[in-house]
Design a protein around this motif. Sequence first.
Motif, PDB file in Angstrom:
ATOM      1  N   ASN A 278       0.806  -1.221   0.000  1.00 25.39           N
ATOM      2  CA  ASN A 278       0.000   0.000   0.000  1.00 25.39           C
ATOM      3  C   ASN A 278       0.838   1.269   0.000  1.00 25.39           C
ATOM      4  O   ASN A 278       0.309   2.352  -0.275  1.00 25.39           O
ATOM      5  CB  ASN A 278      -0.936   0.005   1.209  1.00 25.39           C
ATOM      6  N   TYR A 279       2.122   1.155   0.329  1.00 27.29           N
ATOM      7  CA  TYR A 279       2.974   2.344   0.404  1.00 27.29           C
ATOM      8  C   TYR A 279       4.023   2.399  -0.710  1.00 27.29           C
ATOM      9  O   TYR A 279       4.730   3.399  -0.843  1.00 27.29           O
ATOM     10  CB  TYR A 279       3.680   2.415   1.760  1.00 27.29           C
ATOM     11  N   ILE A 280       4.166   1.344  -1.471  1.00 27.83           N
ATOM     12  CA  ILE A 280       5.162   1.350  -2.557  1.00 27.83           C
ATOM     13  C   ILE A 280       4.667   2.264  -3.674  1.00 27.83           C
ATOM     14  O   ILE A 280       3.514   2.164  -4.114  1.00 27.83           O
ATOM     15  CB  ILE A 280       5.415  -0.082  -3.062  1.00 27.83           C
ATOM     16  N   ARG A 281       5.514   3.168  -4.126  1.00 28.37           N
ATOM     17  CA  ARG A 281       5.096   4.189  -5.082  1.00 28.37           C
ATOM     18  C   ARG A 281       6.305   4.780  -5.785  1.00 28.37           C
ATOM     19  O   ARG A 281       7.446   4.471  -5.428  1.00 28.37           O
ATOM     20  CB  ARG A 281       4.330   5.301  -4.358  1.00 28.37           C
ATOM     21  N   GLU A 282       6.055   5.638  -6.761  1.00 24.98           N
ATOM     22  CA  GLU A 282       7.126   6.390  -7.404  1.00 24.98           C
ATOM     23  C   GLU A 282       7.450   7.622  -6.564  1.00 24.98           C
ATOM     24  O   GLU A 282       6.585   8.150  -5.856  1.00 24.98           O
ATOM     25  CB  GLU A 282       6.717   6.814  -8.817  1.00 24.98           C
ATOM     26  N   PRO A 283       8.680   8.104  -6.625  1.00 22.28           N
ATOM     27  CA  PRO A 283       9.037   9.294  -5.838  1.00 22.28           C
ATOM     28  C   PRO A 283       8.363  10.549  -6.386  1.00 22.28           C
ATOM     29  O   PRO A 283       8.181  10.702  -7.600  1.00 22.28           O
ATOM     30  CB  PRO A 283      10.557   9.375  -5.983  1.00 22.28           C
ATOM     31  N   SER A 284       7.987  11.425  -5.469  1.00 26.02           N
ATOM     32  CA  SER A 284       7.440  12.720  -5.856  1.00 26.02           C
ATOM     33  C   SER A 284       8.566  13.753  -5.867  1.00 26.02           C
ATOM     34  O   SER A 284       9.538  13.635  -5.110  1.00 26.02           O
ATOM     35  CB  SER A 284       6.363  13.166  -4.866  1.00 26.02           C
ATOM     36  N   PRO A 285       8.455  14.782  -6.719  1.00 20.98           N
ATOM     37  CA  PRO A 285       9.489  15.824  -6.744  1.00 20.98           C
ATOM     38  C   PRO A 285       9.696  16.472  -5.377  1.00 20.98           C
ATOM     39  O   PRO A 285      10.839  16.782  -5.008  1.00 20.98           O
ATOM     40  CB  PRO A 285       8.934  16.828  -7.761  1.00 20.98           C
ATOM     41  N   SER A 286       8.625  16.632  -4.599  1.00 21.90           N
ATOM     42  CA  SER A 286       8.767  17.297  -3.291  1.00 21.90           C
ATOM     43  C   SER A 286       9.574  16.455  -2.324  1.00 21.90           C
ATOM     44  O   SER A 286      10.366  16.992  -1.535  1.00 21.90           O
ATOM     45  CB  SER A 286       7.385  17.598  -2.696  1.00 21.90           C
ATOM     46  N   MET A 287       9.419  15.110  -2.384  1.00 22.22           N
ATOM     47  CA  MET A 287      10.193  14.265  -1.477  1.00 22.22           C
ATOM     48  C   MET A 287      11.649  14.168  -1.915  1.00 22.22           C
ATOM     49  O   MET A 287      12.552  14.141  -1.065  1.00 22.22           O
ATOM     50  CB  MET A 287       9.572  12.872  -1.371  1.00 22.22           C
ATOM     51  N   ILE A 288      11.893  14.155  -3.213  1.00 25.40           N
ATOM     52  CA  ILE A 288      13.285  14.178  -3.673  1.00 25.40           C
ATOM     53  C   ILE A 288      13.952  15.470  -3.205  1.00 25.40           C
ATOM     54  O   ILE A 288      15.109  15.471  -2.754  1.00 25.40           O
ATOM     55  CB  ILE A 288      13.368  14.029  -5.198  1.00 25.40           C
TER      56      ILE A 288
ATOM     57  N   ARG B 164      20.361  13.137  -8.827  1.00 27.72           N
ATOM     58  CA  ARG B 164      20.097  14.187  -7.837  1.00 27.72           C
ATOM     59  C   ARG B 164      20.471  13.717  -6.431  1.00 27.72           C
ATOM     60  O   ARG B 164      21.117  14.446  -5.674  1.00 27.72           O
ATOM     61  CB  ARG B 164      18.628  14.593  -7.866  1.00 27.72           C
ATOM     62  N   LEU B 165      20.047  12.516  -6.079  1.00 25.90           N
ATOM     63  CA  LEU B 165      20.316  12.014  -4.726  1.00 25.90           C
ATOM     64  C   LEU B 165      21.812  11.833  -4.496  1.00 25.90           C
ATOM     65  O   LEU B 165      22.348  12.224  -3.454  1.00 25.90           O
ATOM     66  CB  LEU B 165      19.581  10.700  -4.510  1.00 25.90           C
ATOM     67  N   SER B 166      22.490  11.236  -5.451  1.00 30.76           N
ATOM     68  CA  SER B 166      23.924  10.978  -5.273  1.00 30.76           C
ATOM     69  C   SER B 166      24.719  12.274  -5.274  1.00 30.76           C
ATOM     70  O   SER B 166      25.680  12.423  -4.506  1.00 30.76           O
ATOM     71  CB  SER B 166      24.435  10.020  -6.347  1.00 30.76           C
ATOM     72  N   GLN B 167      24.345  13.226  -6.119  1.00 23.98           N
ATOM     73  CA  GLN B 167      25.048  14.511  -6.141  1.00 23.98           C
ATOM     74  C   GLN B 167      24.846  15.290  -4.846  1.00 23.98           C
ATOM     75  O   GLN B 167      25.706  16.085  -4.457  1.00 23.98           O
ATOM     76  CB  GLN B 167      24.594  15.330  -7.344  1.00 23.98           C
TER      77      GLN B 167
END
Length: 390
Positions: free
Chosen positions: A155-165, A192-195
């Motif tokens: 129920n919680y598995i999803r694609e990332p949202s720009p706001s959470m990234i 983005r995350l690694s940078q």
Amino acid sequence: MSVDNITSPETPYALINFKPLTGHPEQQAITAIIIENGRISAIGTAEDVVRDYQTIDLNGLMLSPGFIDLQINGCGGVLFNDDISINTLDIMHAANLRSGCTTFLPTLITSSDEDMRQAVSVVREYKTMHPDRVPGIHLEGPYLNLERKGIHDINYIREPSPSMIDFFCENADVITMITLAPEMCPAGTIERLSQAGIVVSIGHTNATCEQAKAAEKAGARFATHLHNAMSPLGSREPGVIGAIFDSEVLGAGIIADGHHLAWENLRIAHRLMQDRLILVTDASTPAGTDMETFQFAGQTIYHKDGKCFNVDGTLAGSALTMIEGVANSIREGIAPDDVIRMATVNAARAIHVENEMGSIAVGQFANIAIFDDSFTLRGTVSGGELKLSK
């Protein structure tokens, strides 16, 4: 481990008469370690460095850097997902010390945005209080592949949202590692995350070898619980496993409990990966206890013979402790110094804290595991505080 001797971190002291097993064979001649203000201030021979310090005689016990666990959901009867609080982290730390683990990444598995934000806030506060214990948080999910979800809540598995990234990047000083399935994330997510400085770990993924290699090129540097919840090695499609083995930079955590993979696969992985391989526990609530059932990801989980599983037999973390993982790996044929590296310096390097912890070295946090020849834990030094049993 019943504690018979406690030495405060405010009291300078010297550890003497021990057998060093530090992961660095050149340190075999060390016979004394000076600890002051929570850090190692000197190492060498007792004749050279002890001087007027209070001495603690370890009576020939073995000594290593404190173990570092990069993936631990809970232990000691608590689960971080269930109670995202300072108290939970204190209980986990106390339980970890009983297995020689002095540093850990509290791991929050697939959950809501609200819970992730709360977890980051709690870990930020705890890291400020205890940087030697918790260098950051590991977010395992929720951006995973449903085909490899394991115990994670669908129920919680999803694609990332720009706001959470954006949130992750803004809090990269606390978010140490994020496990995601690269094939389920929009282009540019890993970059983005690694940078931002977050270690991106490939996990719960059905990626092809080509997709995993693309993730590595984008900045991914780790893989979560090798051989579990990832596409396997095949003769024509090497999968994520093949990409990891073929890489020169991807590290991976591995669970040496005899349930998550065959011992042959532990030895093969070490032979191929060497210092890119890191021991983790993926421990959940019952680790360090005799609990028989508990709740995890909204399901009843059973704990029997060291194995944690739901009614369908799906593994739900583990009940492994770090000292058990170390002992198992040595028993199964990996050289002791190599195993210690897997539990200490390799882990520190994977999350870029090797200047602070993971070795017996001047200036590092005084985090040390003390055990006998059968790998029964006999004591720890955590942030300079010595706890020793007789």
